[in-house]
Design a protein around this motif. Structure first.
Motif, PDB file in Angstrom:
ATOM      1  N   ARG A   1      -0.892   0.946  -6.524  1.00 58.73           N
ATOM      2  CA  ARG A   1      -0.045   2.132  -6.306  1.00 58.73           C
ATOM      3  C   ARG A   1       0.736   2.561  -7.542  1.00 58.73           C
ATOM      4  O   ARG A   1       0.765   3.732  -7.886  1.00 58.73           O
TER       5      ARG A   1
ATOM      6  N   ASN B   1       2.843   8.420   1.961  1.00 56.28           N
ATOM      7  CA  ASN B   1       1.415   8.455   2.282  1.00 56.28           C
ATOM      8  C   ASN B   1       0.570   8.846   1.069  1.00 56.28           C
ATOM      9  O   ASN B   1       0.808   9.876   0.444  1.00 56.28           O
ATOM     10  N   ASP B   2      -0.414   8.005   0.757  1.00 53.80           N
ATOM     11  CA  ASP B   2      -1.398   8.253  -0.301  1.00 53.80           C
ATOM     12  C   ASP B   2      -0.770   8.435  -1.683  1.00 53.80           C
ATOM     13  O   ASP B   2      -1.374   9.063  -2.572  1.00 53.80           O
TER      14      ASP B   2
ATOM     15  N   TYR C   1     -11.833   9.147   2.320  1.00 57.36           N
ATOM     16  CA  TYR C   1     -10.452   8.666   2.411  1.00 57.36           C
ATOM     17  C   TYR C   1     -10.136   7.865   1.147  1.00 57.36           C
ATOM     18  O   TYR C   1     -10.979   7.670   0.289  1.00 57.36           O
ATOM     19  N   GLU C   2      -8.904   7.343   1.097  1.00 60.44           N
ATOM     20  CA  GLU C   2      -8.514   6.541  -0.060  1.00 60.44           C
ATOM     21  C   GLU C   2      -9.324   5.250  -0.147  1.00 60.44           C
ATOM     22  O   GLU C   2      -9.484   4.555   0.863  1.00 60.44           O
TER      23      GLU C   2
ATOM     24  N   ASP D   1      -5.623  -1.304   4.980  1.00 62.46           N
ATOM     25  CA  ASP D   1      -5.408   0.150   4.934  1.00 62.46           C
ATOM     26  C   ASP D   1      -6.046   0.977   6.040  1.00 62.46           C
ATOM     27  O   ASP D   1      -5.469   1.987   6.453  1.00 62.46           O
TER      28      ASP D   1
ATOM     29  N   THR E   1      -6.196  -1.115  -0.858  1.00 56.74           N
ATOM     30  CA  THR E   1      -7.271  -0.243  -0.383  1.00 56.74           C
ATOM     31  C   THR E   1      -8.606  -0.946  -0.584  1.00 56.74           C
ATOM     32  O   THR E   1      -8.748  -1.831  -1.422  1.00 56.74           O
TER      33      THR E   1
ATOM     34  N   ASP F   1       0.861  -1.169   0.000  1.00 50.36           N
ATOM     35  CA  ASP F   1       0.000   0.000   0.000  1.00 50.36           C
ATOM     36  C   ASP F   1       0.907   1.231   0.000  1.00 50.36           C
ATOM     37  O   ASP F   1       2.104   1.114  -0.299  1.00 50.36           O
ATOM     38  N   ASP F   2       0.364   2.388   0.339  1.00 52.90           N
ATOM     39  CA  ASP F   2       1.146   3.612   0.173  1.00 52.90           C
ATOM     40  C   ASP F   2       2.393   3.673   1.058  1.00 52.90           C
ATOM     41  O   ASP F   2       3.475   4.049   0.600  1.00 52.90           O
TER      42      ASP F   2
ATOM     43  N   VAL G   1      -5.281  11.034  -6.485  1.00 50.37           N
ATOM     44  CA  VAL G   1      -6.652  11.070  -5.982  1.00 50.37           C
ATOM     45  C   VAL G   1      -7.142  12.519  -6.092  1.00 50.37           C
ATOM     46  O   VAL G   1      -6.369  13.467  -5.940  1.00 50.37           O
TER      47      VAL G   1
ATOM     48  N   TYR H   1     -10.675  13.387   0.032  1.00 51.39           N
ATOM     49  CA  TYR H   1     -10.818  13.145  -1.416  1.00 51.39           C
ATOM     50  C   TYR H   1     -12.274  13.117  -1.846  1.00 51.39           C
ATOM     51  O   TYR H   1     -13.182  12.953  -1.034  1.00 51.39           O
TER      52      TYR H   1
END
Ligand SMILES: [Fe+2]
Length: 352
Positions: A166, A111-112, A236-237, A267, A227, A104-105, A172, A191
């Motif tokens: 990713r 982050n994100d 959120y994501e 996540d 996610t 993930d991120d 986003v 977002y």
């Protein structure tokens, strides 16, 4: 002598019955167990991993935020992986089962972050190295870390599809004050969903690959997405920020007539099960397990939630009982307590 003869005849008969019995004794139907989790700090104790190992799963899937890298320095990233993997809890799990992973991120690097993270190739090389991916693996020959893995259980096959959400993901779309239910969303929204179709979660190459692997023969398909796939918009994501990509996934499952798909995701630092209804398709479940060490103060609204949230540290478990033809979706917390089991008949995961 007569008694001895009778005993001898009975013994021969019993032996032949035994042989017959062992030939015809019903073999216990296999159960496939896939444990999974996400979001673990590399420097914290991870007792959840020992509990997962005790379930003797056929595989453990790390769904991302496996470490909190959050860096542009690749020495730092590698060092954090090494600190995590040196932990006896991780080693015990690794010694007991097959480890599968996506990112993930935070372990991807930032982050994100999505496709614009500048160190993504270097981060990928470290990922493949620390997870000991053999040099012959297809992931070395193309961008990203998506792949699939086949598990055998007797004459049954479970396909585990590990998505990369990713490497190819567009930025986003920021939340810019659009009107929302302020009671439901009592927190700061980050977002807002795209309304056009010119952005992507997976990228064209990964979509094309996914279409191909969904054509493979399998009795159950577990799609791992870092996610959450199945939740409704929460600011959120999540896939909900790319609703056209969510729909594309559901349409692809339909087009390929791919029965037996269940999502697992991470996540968010809590556990839940979301259930997605879509015309012409069996219900799609998304079992979220997030919180090997991380926790969060609240669970966001999710109209698709049918189990949870579980806010304490935990891991997820899919148990496919091939004899009863039932899938059990479970979450077991750090105290060893089973917090919920959502059961679906195998027939309930078929449309064709
Ligand atoms: Fe994350």
């Amino acid at each position: 002598m007569k008694n001895q003869l009778i005993f001898f005849v009975l013994a021969i008969f019993a032996a032949s019955c035994n042989t017959q019995a062992s030939k015809e004794a019903p073999v216990a139907a296999p159960v496939t167990r896939i444990a999974f989790g996400s979001c673990g700090y590399q420097d914290q104790a991870q007792p959840v991993l020992r509990l997962a190992a005790a379930q003797q799963p056929d595989a453990f899937v790390f769904l991302g935020d496996n470490i909190y890298g959050d860096t542009h320095n690749m020495d730092t990233l590698r060092n954090k992986y090494e600190r995590w993997m040196a932990k006896p809890e991780y080693q015990a799990l690794k010694d007991s089962t097959t480890i599968l992973a996506t990112w993930d991120d935070h372990d991807y690097g930032w982050n994100d972050s999505g496709r614009h993270y500048p160190e993504k190739e270097l981060s990928k090389a470290i990922f493949l190295d620390v997870f000991e991916v053999p040099e012959s693996d297809e992931r070395y020959t193309r961008p990203g870390i998506y792949t699939d893995h086949m598990l055998k259980a007797g004459d049954k096959t479970v396909q585990i599809i590990l998505l990369d959400t990713r490497t190819f993901r567009d930025d986003v779309r920021p939340y810019e004050g659009q009107e929302v239910d302020t009671v439901a969303f009592h927190y700061e929204l980050g977002y807002w969903p795209y309304e056009t179709k010119d952005s992507t979660m997976l990228g064209e190459a990964q979509w094309a690959w996914l279409g191909k692997v969904l054509e493979k023969s399998a009795d159950l398909r577990v799609i791992a997405s870092s996610t959450q796939f199945g939740i409704t918009y929460n600011g959120y994501e999540a896939w909900a920020n790319f609703p056209h990509e969510q729909e594309r996934m559901l349409e692809l499952i339909k087009a390929k007539k791919a029965n037996g798909v269940v999502f697992i995701s991470g996540d968010v630092h809590y556990a839940e099960v979301s259930k997605v209804s879509y015309p012409g398709l069996y219900p799609i479940y998304d079992v979220t397990s997030s919180g090997i060490t991380s926790t969060w103060g609240f669970a966001t609204p999710n109209d698709n939630r049918i189990q949870g949230p579980v806010m304490e540290n935990h891991f997820g478990l899919l148990e496919m009982d091939w004899g009863k033809e039932e899938l059990h979706m479970k979450v077991i917390d750090v105290a060893g307590q089973e917090r919920f089991t959502e059961t679906v008949s195998y027939k309930g995961l078929k449309s064709w």
